[in-house]
Design a protein around this motif. Structure first.
Motif, PDB file in Angstrom:
ATOM      1  N   ASP A 120     -36.984  62.357  11.098  1.00  0.00           N
ATOM      2  CA  ASP A 120     -37.375  61.077  11.697  1.00  0.00           C
ATOM      3  C   ASP A 120     -38.896  61.044  11.876  1.00  0.00           C
ATOM      4  OD1 ASP A 120     -34.918  59.864  11.936  1.00  0.00           O
ATOM      5  OD2 ASP A 120     -34.456  60.964  13.800  1.00  0.00           O
ATOM      6  N   PRO A 121     -39.487  59.908  11.568  1.00  0.00           N
ATOM      7  CA  PRO A 121     -40.942  59.794  11.739  1.00  0.00           C
ATOM      8  C   PRO A 121     -41.352  60.036  13.189  1.00  0.00           C
ATOM      9  CG  PRO A 121     -40.096  57.959  10.451  1.00  0.00           C
ATOM     10  CD  PRO A 121     -38.903  58.689  10.980  1.00  0.00           C
ATOM     11  N   LEU A 122     -42.380  60.830  13.344  1.00  0.00           N
ATOM     12  CA  LEU A 122     -42.898  61.116  14.668  1.00  0.00           C
ATOM     13  C   LEU A 122     -44.076  60.174  14.880  1.00  0.00           C
ATOM     14  CD1 LEU A 122     -41.797  63.412  16.492  1.00  0.00           C
ATOM     15  CD2 LEU A 122     -43.832  64.720  15.847  1.00  0.00           C
ATOM     16  N   GLY A 123     -43.860  59.127  15.584  1.00  0.00           N
ATOM     17  CA  GLY A 123     -44.910  58.123  15.738  1.00  0.00           C
ATOM     18  C   GLY A 123     -45.076  57.327  14.455  1.00  0.00           C
ATOM     19  N   GLU A 124     -46.141  56.533  14.409  1.00  0.00           N
ATOM     20  CA  GLU A 124     -46.387  55.698  13.238  1.00  0.00           C
ATOM     21  C   GLU A 124     -47.137  56.493  12.168  1.00  0.00           C
ATOM     22  OE1 GLU A 124     -48.479  52.162  14.184  1.00  0.00           O
ATOM     23  OE2 GLU A 124     -46.865  51.326  15.399  1.00  0.00           O
ATOM     24  N   PRO A 125     -47.070  56.017  10.934  1.00  0.00           N
ATOM     25  CA  PRO A 125     -47.953  56.603   9.929  1.00  0.00           C
ATOM     26  C   PRO A 125     -49.402  56.276  10.287  1.00  0.00           C
ATOM     27  CG  PRO A 125     -46.812  54.678   9.054  1.00  0.00           C
ATOM     28  CD  PRO A 125     -46.228  54.948  10.397  1.00  0.00           C
ATOM     29  N   TRP A 126     -50.292  57.102   9.851  1.00  0.00           N
ATOM     30  CA  TRP A 126     -51.700  56.974  10.199  1.00  0.00           C
ATOM     31  C   TRP A 126     -52.492  56.715   8.922  1.00  0.00           C
ATOM     32  CZ3 TRP A 126     -54.347  56.806  14.718  1.00  0.00           C
ATOM     33  CH2 TRP A 126     -55.730  57.047  14.682  1.00  0.00           C
ATOM     34  N   CYS A 127     -53.379  55.760   8.926  1.00  0.00           N
ATOM     35  CA  CYS A 127     -54.158  55.460   7.720  1.00  0.00           C
ATOM     36  C   CYS A 127     -55.651  55.595   7.970  1.00  0.00           C
ATOM     37  CB  CYS A 127     -53.872  54.037   7.227  1.00  0.00           C
ATOM     38  SG  CYS A 127     -52.211  53.830   6.584  1.00  0.00           S
ATOM     39  N   GLU A 168     -50.835  50.239   8.512  1.00  0.00           N
ATOM     40  CA  GLU A 168     -49.949  51.039   9.358  1.00  0.00           C
ATOM     41  C   GLU A 168     -48.707  50.239   9.758  1.00  0.00           C
ATOM     42  OE1 GLU A 168     -52.562  52.472  12.420  1.00  0.00           O
ATOM     43  OE2 GLU A 168     -53.552  53.872  11.048  1.00  0.00           O
ATOM     44  N   ALA A 169     -48.905  48.968  10.040  1.00  0.00           N
ATOM     45  CA  ALA A 169     -47.764  48.133  10.425  1.00  0.00           C
ATOM     46  C   ALA A 169     -46.782  47.997   9.266  1.00  0.00           C
ATOM     47  CB  ALA A 169     -48.259  46.753  10.876  1.00  0.00           C
ATOM     48  N   ASP A 170     -47.300  47.751   8.059  1.00  0.00           N
ATOM     49  CA  ASP A 170     -46.427  47.595   6.890  1.00  0.00           C
ATOM     50  C   ASP A 170     -45.686  48.897   6.575  1.00  0.00           C
ATOM     51  OD1 ASP A 170     -47.277  45.027   6.744  1.00  0.00           O
ATOM     52  OD2 ASP A 170     -48.325  45.215   4.824  1.00  0.00           O
ATOM     53  N   LEU A 171     -46.403  49.997   6.687  1.00  0.00           N
ATOM     54  CA  LEU A 171     -45.773  51.287   6.393  1.00  0.00           C
ATOM     55  C   LEU A 171     -44.719  51.619   7.448  1.00  0.00           C
ATOM     56  CD1 LEU A 171     -49.044  53.158   5.374  1.00  0.00           C
ATOM     57  CD2 LEU A 171     -47.124  52.669   3.835  1.00  0.00           C
ATOM     58  N   ASP A 172     -45.045  51.297   8.689  1.00  0.00           N
ATOM     59  CA  ASP A 172     -44.110  51.574   9.783  1.00  0.00           C
ATOM     60  C   ASP A 172     -42.838  50.734   9.635  1.00  0.00           C
ATOM     61  OD1 ASP A 172     -43.642  53.085  12.140  1.00  0.00           O
ATOM     62  OD2 ASP A 172     -43.809  51.215  13.298  1.00  0.00           O
ATOM     63  N   GLN A 173     -43.042  49.499   9.233  1.00  0.00           N
ATOM     64  CA  GLN A 173     -41.890  48.614   9.029  1.00  0.00           C
ATOM     65  C   GLN A 173     -40.966  49.189   7.944  1.00  0.00           C
ATOM     66  OE1 GLN A 173     -42.653  44.739   7.293  1.00  0.00           O
ATOM     67  NE2 GLN A 173     -41.690  43.776   9.088  1.00  0.00           N
ATOM     68  N   PHE A 174     -41.594  49.681   6.891  1.00  0.00           N
ATOM     69  CA  PHE A 174     -40.794  50.309   5.836  1.00  0.00           C
ATOM     70  C   PHE A 174     -40.000  51.502   6.371  1.00  0.00           C
ATOM     71  CE2 PHE A 174     -40.851  54.152   3.231  1.00  0.00           C
ATOM     72  CZ  PHE A 174     -39.871  53.824   2.300  1.00  0.00           C
ATOM     73  N   LEU A 175     -40.685  52.343   7.157  1.00  0.00           N
ATOM     74  CA  LEU A 175     -40.020  53.547   7.675  1.00  0.00           C
ATOM     75  C   LEU A 175     -38.840  53.170   8.570  1.00  0.00           C
ATOM     76  CD1 LEU A 175     -43.152  55.733   8.463  1.00  0.00           C
ATOM     77  CD2 LEU A 175     -41.447  56.135   6.664  1.00  0.00           C
ATOM     78  N   GLY A 176     -38.974  52.074   9.284  1.00  0.00           N
ATOM     79  CA  GLY A 176     -37.921  51.626  10.183  1.00  0.00           C
ATOM     80  C   GLY A 176     -36.626  51.297   9.454  1.00  0.00           C
ATOM     81  N   ARG A 177     -36.768  50.861   8.217  1.00  0.00           N
ATOM     82  CA  ARG A 177     -35.550  50.508   7.486  1.00  0.00           C
ATOM     83  C   ARG A 177     -35.269  51.458   6.313  1.00  0.00           C
ATOM     84  NH1 ARG A 177     -38.538  48.094   3.538  1.00  0.00           N
ATOM     85  NH2 ARG A 177     -40.112  46.616   4.182  1.00  0.00           N
ATOM     86  N   GLU A 181     -33.865  54.541   4.197  1.00  0.00           N
ATOM     87  CA  GLU A 181     -32.626  55.313   4.267  1.00  0.00           C
ATOM     88  C   GLU A 181     -32.935  56.781   4.554  1.00  0.00           C
ATOM     89  OE1 GLU A 181     -30.327  54.752   0.729  1.00  0.00           O
ATOM     90  OE2 GLU A 181     -30.635  52.579   0.776  1.00  0.00           O
ATOM     91  N   ASP A 182     -31.959  57.454   5.092  1.00  0.00           N
ATOM     92  CA  ASP A 182     -32.132  58.863   5.432  1.00  0.00           C
ATOM     93  C   ASP A 182     -32.523  59.710   4.218  1.00  0.00           C
ATOM     94  OD1 ASP A 182     -31.599  58.340   8.011  1.00  0.00           O
ATOM     95  OD2 ASP A 182     -29.563  59.175   8.038  1.00  0.00           O
ATOM     96  N   ARG A 183     -31.873  59.405   3.086  1.00  0.00           N
ATOM     97  CA  ARG A 183     -32.153  60.269   1.927  1.00  0.00           C
ATOM     98  C   ARG A 183     -33.588  60.055   1.411  1.00  0.00           C
ATOM     99  NH1 ARG A 183     -28.578  57.293  -2.825  1.00  0.00           N
ATOM    100  NH2 ARG A 183     -29.544  55.278  -2.501  1.00  0.00           N
ATOM    101  N   THR A 184     -34.153  58.874   1.665  1.00  0.00           N
ATOM    102  CA  THR A 184     -35.558  58.669   1.320  1.00  0.00           C
ATOM    103  C   THR A 184     -36.443  59.497   2.240  1.00  0.00           C
ATOM    104  OG1 THR A 184     -35.063  56.410   0.620  1.00  0.00           O
ATOM    105  CG2 THR A 184     -37.380  56.936   1.049  1.00  0.00           C
ATOM    106  N   LEU A 185     -36.118  59.435   3.532  1.00  0.00           N
ATOM    107  CA  LEU A 185     -36.931  60.168   4.512  1.00  0.00           C
ATOM    108  C   LEU A 185     -36.849  61.674   4.312  1.00  0.00           C
ATOM    109  CD1 LEU A 185     -36.136  58.034   7.699  1.00  0.00           C
ATOM    110  CD2 LEU A 185     -38.270  58.080   6.398  1.00  0.00           C
ATOM    111  N   ALA A 186     -35.770  62.115   3.693  1.00  0.00           N
ATOM    112  CA  ALA A 186     -35.588  63.554   3.506  1.00  0.00           C
ATOM    113  C   ALA A 186     -36.233  64.054   2.222  1.00  0.00           C
ATOM    114  CB  ALA A 186     -34.082  63.873   3.495  1.00  0.00           C
TER     115      ALA A 186
END
Lengths: 555, 555
Positions: free
Chosen positions: B477-484, B504-513, B515-520
């Protein structure tokens, strides 16, 4: 209320070739009513402006005086005089005046930016004038390398100014009005305060050649050419484009126009009634259906621009057309200093394809649109001004032009961008120095010349880039090693180990012995990590790279 | 054992101006004994090689055949012929041969790289020869713009090759040997298999001018000059440097040498006995003690090089010397295509200082060192070869040179870098295509032309750079927002919010939705983040930037 003064302020074009933008003012000091002459652009290059799309004059000074501006007058339709109208109109908000052809081009630019076509007013030539605040401005036809170029007569209570715009003295220009000595002389009969005069060709000592001498040479050339012929010139040089097309027609070649600006310029000249004898053209698709020796391509890209038709033909193909052995490519143009590399690249690509390249090195297929020194002398003698202010030229051109004026007994004024000249008295004097500069159109954003954006890009291009990432835990202790990524740098250097490994080892070593207060202080830590990264790359690969440090703290 | 063949292989200089490197071979196919003629460099530019220090020929093919190389022969001491000896010697490991002046320069380069001076052997001119494997090689004096230039006679059982090196036909070159028509004709008496001939000036139709015509013009010029005079030319043009210095001496001006290569070249010419009548010089410190009108500065940097003496004087000061109003700066040189911007910058800087600039636009103060077309014809007629192989020139020069040879009834061979030509039969033919290219000296590292390092730098210069950092916890799981972090990009764009915030907002929005396998999956996640970052910058600022993504996982 203080006394009115007449002033001149170049914001672009004085101290450079391109990006013309001149301001005249009349009225009480610092409350003058203003007019703007030309709103041009200049073009970026990799050396100083990588990634930039277009360069505009910095009009901050004008914008701050928006309510004082009574009009924007465009002398002619070259990009370095009209190119910025769409980009800067909103910030200046004054009506734009130009003659028909120039207005046609200006309106296309306005439309591209979503502005009404009505913001541009078409003006008839001298003796008609436009009243703009305290000024009466007249467009006096003058010969140049684009139709309907005009010098401006700028009258006010402060006296008459004659602003030549770009010009040459050509009594047979092919398309557009011939230079009329009597007309120009007549402007001077009541005295002219200042002649503000084109300077780009002040170092060319020969008399200027007429545009009308080029057509016959091109006709001779086409008489012997075999295979397909492509010819390039500035699309805006309607007289040249017409000469080439008519020569092609007489040589039994159908003309095909390639490149957006080529089609647009011919359209504008036709719409404004300047071009009623242009041969009918064929489409790029038709070219394949006609024997090669019956085709002439008229193409954009005489300066080697990478995306223009010339460059694409040299790359192998454009709009389905391929040139090949036995064909000929004609540069009916000269290469503007700085564009040599691009032009030479095209020449060699054609050479590899077996296409013969003919250029103007023999002096046959091109003439300049600017006044050489004898023509500058003629203009000065016709106008006989109290003062000559050279404009449009690099510093060396302006300085030389001042010298020749003074040698002829005319007061010369060397005014570069930002020098406001008070013309009220008998002797023009510098009233003020205005901060000027350039605005970069970068993608869709306007960036200031000194914002550091382009400087950083140049640094990355010269030095490459390292990203250092470090995570610290709740106790400010590094969580694992710092992580490095490089871009634009060799994979390994002196140690024969991967550069990123050496960087990470050096940074980790530093962290191992760093004091707690350093680890707790983002600024300090970042500075140290950057210094070490730069020292390591210097030792490994002989370069101090650009470094981005990202410190993340778990909390 | 297979039949022996005689072959020619250009690795640099054929298809470009600069970076000369030619190989000749004799022996059984693919086991030929080899000699190398010239090991030159070429110079980087911001357009294609930002940050690069020097460009060397790619000698991988030679290195793989190191044991077959019997010698390296240097025709003359220009950088584009001798500049790579120190950089490449170790990889080729063969003895270097040159005449005294060239050897002196080559030894200095070897010493800088820590090699013994003995690796360079001084050779007396023709009729002496060096035996190198199956070859006998003689250095035939030829006139050029540097002393002791030589053409090479390369004899083997395969026949005689005459390799001109760079040359002009000058019977009064000032310093060094005059062109000797009889000597050159004598080389041809038993027949010449191939003339490998300089091509750079094939498009110059006028007869070449002698170096001896320049001195008197400079003397005239100095007769009228006031104030301090600085003159720049290539330091290696010893005849020119001497002409200028002697003219200064006669005009009552003391000569001060500025720039490292100016001092080094004069030292080399003096050491090798070529220059025994050079006026005594004064040190930069002495200049202040002498009236300005009694000083002539002889300075490096005629091509506008940023760090050279000319550019530094134009910037305001060099070695304590400042030029000022009333002084004159003379370019006794021509500007090599591509260097215009740098030279023009210097001219304008001097103009701003009030220093008059005189250049060769009037054709008085410089002559070329290369053979124009009439001189190329003369050379071909003197040698009367079975085949002419143009070398040293861009593709267009080589192609034109072939054309004029064939028009004169001589077989022409168009061979660009990498084309191995078999000269054994009556008709030269392409034996093989060798992969060639350029090696970049970048800081202290040698980088291949196609390694992508420079490509990435150019991309950062054009597009700017974004660093995206993301930390994921043990559960992906993302720890905080992505940083640019951005470099070389505008601070804000279309949204009128800081670009990094939008990213950062656009990247964070992406992370919010996501899928788990992408995050992994690091690769997948990195790819997605890069795509989004590029899409956002495109929307915000109209640019797809370069992106570095750093994903850290806590574990």
């Amino acid at each position: 209320m203080s006394k009115s003064r007449l002033m001149y302020l170049p914001l672009g074009g004085a101290g450079e070739i391109g990006m013309n933008c001149y301001v005249y003012g009349y009225g009480p000091e610092d409350a003058e009513r203003l007019i703007v002459v030309d709103l041009g652009v200049t073009f970026p290059d990799m050396d100083s402006t990588p990634g930039v799309d277009l360069i505009l004059p910095d009009v901050a000074w004008l914008e701050a005086r928006k309510s004082q501006i009574d009009g924007i007058f465009i002398t002619h339709a070259h990009e370095d005089h009209v190119g910025a109208v769409g980009h800067l109109f909103e910030r200046l908000g004054a009506p734009i005046y130009a003659r028909a052809f120039t207005a046609n081009i200006a309106r296309r630019k306005m439309a591209e930016h979503g502005f009404s076509e009505k913001s541009v007013t078409t003006v008839a030539p001298w003796p008609e004038t436009v009243t703009a605040g305290p000024f009466k401005v007249g467009f006096v036809p003058i010969s140049h390398s684009i139709p309907e170029s005009s010098g401006l007569v700028i009258d006010s209570k402060g006296g008459r100014i004659v602003h030549t715009g770009d010009f040459k003295i050509d009594t047979n220009p092919g398309v557009g009005e011939a230079f009329d000595h009597d007309l120009w002389k007549s402007l001077a009969k009541d005295g002219v305060k200042a002649l503000v005069c084109d300077s780009t060709n002040v170092f060319s000592m020969a008399e200027g050649r007429s545009e009308s001498t080029v057509g016959p040479e091109i006709e001779k050339f086409l008489g012997t050419a075999k295979g397909m012929v492509a010819a390039t010139t500035f699309a805006s040089n309607i007289a040249r484009v017409r000469s080439i097309a008519q020569a092609a027609d007489r040589a039994g070649r159908s003309v095909c126009l390639l490149g957006r600006s080529m089609r647009r310029m011919i359209e504008a000249a036709t719409e404004t009634g300047l071009l009623d004898d242009f041969p009918s053209v064929i489409s790029p698709e038709d070219v394949a259906n006609i024997p090669r020796e019956n085709v002439l391509l008229l193409v954009t890209g005489s300066q080697g621009e990478r995306r223009a038709a010339s460059a694409q033909l040299a790359n192998g193909k454009y709009m389905g057309i391929t040139m090949k052995e036995g064909d000929t490519f004609l540069f009916s143009s000269k290469t503007i200093p700085g564009n040599e590399r691009g032009v030479i690249r095209i020449m060699n690509q054609f050479s590899e394809m077996g296409v013969d390249v003919v250029d103007d090195s023999g002096g046959l297929y091109h003439v300049s649109g600017h006044a050489n020194r004898p023509d500058l002398d003629t203009m000065r003698e016709l106008i006989n001004p109290q003062a000559l202010i050279p404009m449009h030229g690099e510093h060396r051109h302006l300085r030389e032009h001042v010298k020749i004026a003074e040698a002829a007994g005319v007061q010369g004024v060397l005014a570069v961008n930002g020098m406001m000249i008070d013309l009220s008295g008998n002797k023009p004097k510098v009233a003020e120095y205005i901060e000027t500069g350039r605005t970069y159109l970068d993608g869709t954003v306007k960036v200031g010349q000194f914002d550091g954006v382009i400087r950083d890009r140049i640094r990355m291009a010269l030095n490459g880039h390292v990203t250092v990432t470090l995570i610290l835990d709740e106790n400010d202790d590094p969580l694992g090693e710092p992580w490095c990524e490089v871009m634009g740098l060799p994979e390994q250097g002196r140690s024969n180990a991967p550069l990123v490994d050496v960087l990470e080892a050096d940074l980790d070593q530093f962290l191992g012995r760093a004091e707690d207060r350093t680890l707790a202080d983002d600024d300090k830590l970042e500075k140290e990590l950057r210094t070490i990264a730069r020292r390591t790359t210097m030792a490994e690969i002989g370069k101090k790279t650009e470094v981005t440090v990202v410190i993340s703290r778990l909390s």
